[in-house]
Write a protein that holds these residues in place. Structure first.
Motif, PDB file in Angstrom:
ATOM      1  N   TYR A   1       0.840  -1.173   0.000  1.00 46.12           N
ATOM      2  CA  TYR A   1       0.000   0.000   0.000  1.00 46.12           C
ATOM      3  C   TYR A   1       0.878   1.226   0.000  1.00 46.12           C
ATOM      4  CZ  TYR A   1      -3.680  -3.268   1.051  1.00 46.12           C
ATOM      5  OH  TYR A   1      -4.554  -4.297   0.982  1.00 46.12           O
ATOM      6  N   SER A   2       0.464   2.233  -0.722  1.00 45.41           N
ATOM      7  CA  SER A   2       1.213   3.484  -0.753  1.00 45.41           C
ATOM      8  C   SER A   2       0.254   4.651  -0.924  1.00 45.41           C
ATOM      9  CB  SER A   2       2.239   3.476  -1.886  1.00 45.41           C
ATOM     10  OG  SER A   2       1.583   3.542  -3.137  1.00 45.41           O
ATOM     11  N   LEU A   3       0.684   5.799  -0.429  1.00 42.60           N
ATOM     12  CA  LEU A   3      -0.070   7.033  -0.590  1.00 42.60           C
ATOM     13  C   LEU A   3       0.563   7.835  -1.703  1.00 42.60           C
ATOM     14  CD1 LEU A   3      -0.513   8.201   3.096  1.00 42.60           C
ATOM     15  CD2 LEU A   3      -2.307   7.401   1.583  1.00 42.60           C
ATOM     16  N   SER A   4      -0.258   8.529  -2.468  1.00 45.36           N
ATOM     17  CA  SER A   4       0.303   9.434  -3.466  1.00 45.36           C
ATOM     18  C   SER A   4      -0.466  10.743  -3.440  1.00 45.36           C
ATOM     19  CB  SER A   4       0.243   8.819  -4.866  1.00 45.36           C
ATOM     20  OG  SER A   4      -1.088   8.743  -5.321  1.00 45.36           O
ATOM     21  N   GLN A   5       0.278  11.793  -3.712  1.00 44.61           N
ATOM     22  CA  GLN A   5      -0.334  13.116  -3.765  1.00 44.61           C
ATOM     23  C   GLN A   5       0.525  13.994  -4.657  1.00 44.61           C
ATOM     24  OE1 GLN A   5      -0.336  15.488  -0.174  1.00 44.61           O
ATOM     25  NE2 GLN A   5      -2.321  16.307  -0.732  1.00 44.61           N
ATOM     26  N   PRO A   6       0.130  14.136  -5.918  1.00 44.07           N
ATOM     27  CA  PRO A   6       0.873  15.065  -6.778  1.00 44.07           C
ATOM     28  C   PRO A   6       0.834  16.462  -6.163  1.00 44.07           C
ATOM     29  CG  PRO A   6      -0.626  13.694  -8.063  1.00 44.07           C
ATOM     30  CD  PRO A   6      -0.937  13.454  -6.625  1.00 44.07           C
ATOM     31  N   ARG A   7       1.942  17.185  -6.219  1.00 47.47           N
ATOM     32  CA  ARG A   7       2.064  18.485  -5.545  1.00 47.47           C
ATOM     33  C   ARG A   7       0.987  19.481  -5.951  1.00 47.47           C
ATOM     34  NH1 ARG A   7       6.444  19.912  -2.653  1.00 47.47           N
ATOM     35  NH2 ARG A   7       6.230  22.097  -3.182  1.00 47.47           N
ATOM     36  N   ALA A   8       0.616  19.493  -7.193  1.00 51.51           N
ATOM     37  CA  ALA A   8      -0.308  20.515  -7.671  1.00 51.51           C
ATOM     38  C   ALA A   8      -1.783  20.127  -7.495  1.00 51.51           C
ATOM     39  CB  ALA A   8      -0.034  20.795  -9.141  1.00 51.51           C
ATOM     40  N   GLN A   9      -2.061  18.924  -6.982  1.00 53.93           N
ATOM     41  CA  GLN A   9      -3.440  18.480  -6.893  1.00 53.93           C
ATOM     42  C   GLN A   9      -3.966  18.523  -5.468  1.00 53.93           C
ATOM     43  OE1 GLN A   9      -4.164  14.822  -8.888  1.00 53.93           O
ATOM     44  NE2 GLN A   9      -3.316  15.530 -10.800  1.00 53.93           N
ATOM     45  N   ARG A  10      -5.262  18.468  -5.349  1.00 52.48           N
ATOM     46  CA  ARG A  10      -5.949  18.501  -4.061  1.00 52.48           C
ATOM     47  C   ARG A  10      -6.564  17.148  -3.756  1.00 52.48           C
ATOM     48  NH1 ARG A  10      -8.199  24.221  -5.885  1.00 52.48           N
ATOM     49  NH2 ARG A  10      -6.438  25.434  -5.181  1.00 52.48           N
TER      50      ARG A  10
ATOM     51  N   LEU B   1      -5.663  13.063  -2.258  1.00 53.17           N
ATOM     52  CA  LEU B   1      -4.786  12.100  -1.597  1.00 53.17           C
ATOM     53  C   LEU B   1      -5.351  10.719  -1.885  1.00 53.17           C
ATOM     54  CD1 LEU B   1      -2.343  11.753   0.318  1.00 53.17           C
ATOM     55  CD2 LEU B   1      -3.986  11.753   2.205  1.00 53.17           C
ATOM     56  N   THR B   2      -4.506   9.803  -2.317  1.00 54.45           N
ATOM     57  CA  THR B   2      -4.969   8.494  -2.771  1.00 54.45           C
ATOM     58  C   THR B   2      -4.171   7.381  -2.104  1.00 54.45           C
ATOM     59  OG1 THR B   2      -5.493   9.484  -4.911  1.00 54.45           O
ATOM     60  CG2 THR B   2      -5.416   7.087  -4.824  1.00 54.45           C
ATOM     61  N   LEU B   3      -4.867   6.307  -1.719  1.00 54.85           N
ATOM     62  CA  LEU B   3      -4.236   5.098  -1.207  1.00 54.85           C
ATOM     63  C   LEU B   3      -4.306   4.043  -2.300  1.00 54.85           C
ATOM     64  CD1 LEU B   3      -2.986   3.549   1.220  1.00 54.85           C
ATOM     65  CD2 LEU B   3      -5.318   2.803   1.760  1.00 54.85           C
ATOM     66  N   HIS B   4      -3.133   3.518  -2.687  1.00 55.87           N
ATOM     67  CA  HIS B   4      -3.036   2.506  -3.740  1.00 55.87           C
ATOM     68  C   HIS B   4      -2.653   1.160  -3.148  1.00 55.87           C
ATOM     69  CE1 HIS B   4      -3.084   5.595  -6.872  1.00 55.87           C
ATOM     70  NE2 HIS B   4      -2.204   6.267  -6.133  1.00 55.87           N
ATOM     71  N   ARG B   5      -3.108   0.097  -3.794  1.00 52.90           N
ATOM     72  CA  ARG B   5      -2.695  -1.266  -3.444  1.00 52.90           C
ATOM     73  C   ARG B   5      -1.919  -1.827  -4.628  1.00 52.90           C
ATOM     74  NH1 ARG B   5      -7.182  -3.782  -1.316  1.00 52.90           N
ATOM     75  NH2 ARG B   5      -8.173  -3.493  -3.325  1.00 52.90           N
ATOM     76  N   LEU B   6      -0.770  -2.406  -4.328  1.00 50.32           N
ATOM     77  CA  LEU B   6       0.064  -3.027  -5.352  1.00 50.32           C
ATOM     78  C   LEU B   6       0.021  -4.528  -5.158  1.00 50.32           C
ATOM     79  CD1 LEU B   6       2.361  -3.072  -7.531  1.00 50.32           C
ATOM     80  CD2 LEU B   6       3.960  -2.886  -5.624  1.00 50.32           C
ATOM     81  N   ASP B   7      -0.324  -5.259  -6.211  1.00 46.92           N
ATOM     82  CA  ASP B   7      -0.279  -6.722  -6.182  1.00 46.92           C
ATOM     83  C   ASP B   7       1.137  -7.136  -6.554  1.00 46.92           C
ATOM     84  OD1 ASP B   7      -0.296  -9.465  -6.862  1.00 46.92           O
ATOM     85  OD2 ASP B   7      -2.424  -9.372  -7.378  1.00 46.92           O
ATOM     86  N   PRO B   8       1.904  -7.698  -5.596  1.00 45.89           N
ATOM     87  CA  PRO B   8       3.314  -8.013  -5.875  1.00 45.89           C
ATOM     88  C   PRO B   8       3.493  -9.114  -6.923  1.00 45.89           C
ATOM     89  CG  PRO B   8       2.695  -8.825  -3.710  1.00 45.89           C
ATOM     90  CD  PRO B   8       1.530  -8.054  -4.238  1.00 45.89           C
TER      91      PRO B   8
ATOM     92  N   ASP C   1     -13.640   0.318   4.061  1.00 46.00           N
ATOM     93  CA  ASP C   1     -13.493  -1.076   3.643  1.00 46.00           C
ATOM     94  C   ASP C   1     -12.265  -1.163   2.738  1.00 46.00           C
ATOM     95  OD1 ASP C   1     -13.944  -3.359   1.595  1.00 46.00           O
ATOM     96  OD2 ASP C   1     -15.403  -3.793   3.190  1.00 46.00           O
ATOM     97  N   LEU C   2     -11.369  -2.084   3.041  1.00 43.71           N
ATOM     98  CA  LEU C   2     -10.119  -2.208   2.301  1.00 43.71           C
ATOM     99  C   LEU C   2     -10.345  -2.686   0.866  1.00 43.71           C
ATOM    100  CD1 LEU C   2      -7.042  -1.956   2.456  1.00 43.71           C
ATOM    101  CD2 LEU C   2      -6.958  -4.271   3.335  1.00 43.71           C
ATOM    102  N   ARG C   3     -11.365  -3.505   0.640  1.00 40.70           N
ATOM    103  CA  ARG C   3     -11.602  -4.044  -0.705  1.00 40.70           C
ATOM    104  C   ARG C   3     -12.382  -3.081  -1.594  1.00 40.70           C
ATOM    105  NH1 ARG C   3     -12.113  -7.742   2.868  1.00 40.70           N
ATOM    106  NH2 ARG C   3     -14.366  -7.820   3.007  1.00 40.70           N
ATOM    107  N   THR C   4     -13.412  -2.460  -1.036  1.00 38.44           N
ATOM    108  CA  THR C   4     -14.293  -1.628  -1.865  1.00 38.44           C
ATOM    109  C   THR C   4     -14.007  -0.138  -1.764  1.00 38.44           C
ATOM    110  OG1 THR C   4     -15.974  -1.334  -0.142  1.00 38.44           O
ATOM    111  CG2 THR C   4     -16.133  -3.323  -1.535  1.00 38.44           C
ATOM    112  N   GLY C   5     -13.335   0.287  -0.695  1.00 38.75           N
ATOM    113  CA  GLY C   5     -13.107   1.707  -0.479  1.00 38.75           C
ATOM    114  C   GLY C   5     -14.316   2.420   0.098  1.00 38.75           C
ATOM    115  N   ALA C   6     -15.357   1.675   0.464  1.00 34.39           N
ATOM    116  CA  ALA C   6     -16.579   2.271   1.006  1.00 34.39           C
ATOM    117  C   ALA C   6     -16.337   2.770   2.427  1.00 34.39           C
ATOM    118  CB  ALA C   6     -17.717   1.254   1.000  1.00 34.39           C
ATOM    119  N   LEU C   7     -16.886   3.941   2.739  1.00 33.65           N
ATOM    120  CA  LEU C   7     -16.802   4.483   4.089  1.00 33.65           C
ATOM    121  C   LEU C   7     -17.628   3.615   5.031  1.00 33.65           C
ATOM    122  CD1 LEU C   7     -15.946   6.759   6.052  1.00 33.65           C
ATOM    123  CD2 LEU C   7     -18.024   7.976   5.355  1.00 33.65           C
TER     124      LEU C   7
END
Length: 181
Positions: A1-10, A12-19, A71-77
């Motif tokens: 899992y990693s967070l990304s946030q391009p400097r110019a954008q508003r 914040l995103t959490l990504h999942r990487l399948d190794p 929810d980790l799978r769906t992203g639902a609050l």
């Protein structure tokens, strides 16, 4: 899992990487009218914790900094975990079996809104309580096995007292009390 946030954008995103496949998927994303931050202070780590099936996510969407459960799978609050006129500063420990998160919060001490207090709350948002019972600023280090914390508490006019505590706040041993003479 990693967070990304391009400097110019508003956003914040959490990504999942399948190794195995290298596929990257978005777990959840938050966008706001101003820059969306993963914490209050640039020098602190993101206030995000990936659990077995859920994510604890820090957000300032209500003007304060609080935890939300997704929810980790769906992203639902799934629900709001903390609320009030104060802010979460750091997640210290999550006891998934007991469904409790321990954290530091600022804004609970009237004399100084920056002082950190150790707190706990159920992952469903119930049972909020202070673990430390004073108005000192608490700098906490969690033991490697997460069974206790080393708590150094002070203010600008009170020297530090360093204690080992369990998760109920009970003092197990006092390590140091600075003597100002």
């Amino acid at each position: 899992y990693s967070l990304s946030q391009p400097r110019a954008q508003r956003t914040l995103t959490l990504h999942r990487l399948d190794p195995e496949t290298g596929e990257v998927t978005t777990v959840l994303s938050e966008t706001g009218p101003t820059r969306v931050e993963p914490n209050q202070w640039m020098y602190e780590p993101p206030i995000v914790r990936v659990l077995a099936d859920e994510v604890l996510w820090y957000s300032q969407r209500d003007g304060w900094g609080h935890l939300y459960r997704y929810d980790l799978r769906t992203g639902a609050l799934l629900g709001r975990v903390t609320s009030g006129p104060w802010a979460v500063r750091q997640i210290l420990h999550v006891d998934e079996a007991q469904r409790v998160v321990y954290f530091t919060a600022s804004g609970l001490v009237d004399e100084d809104p920056y002082r950190r207090t150790v707190c706990r709350v159920g992952l469903d948002g119930s049972g909020f309580a202070r673990v430390t019972d004073d108005d000192l600023d608490h700098v906490v280090t969690v033991s490697a096995d997460a069974t206790y914390v080393v708590d150094s508490a002070s203010t600008v006019d009170q020297p530090p007292v360093t204690r080992v505590r369990d998760w109920t706040g009970r003092v197990l041993v006092e390590l140091e009390r600075a003597d100002v003479s």
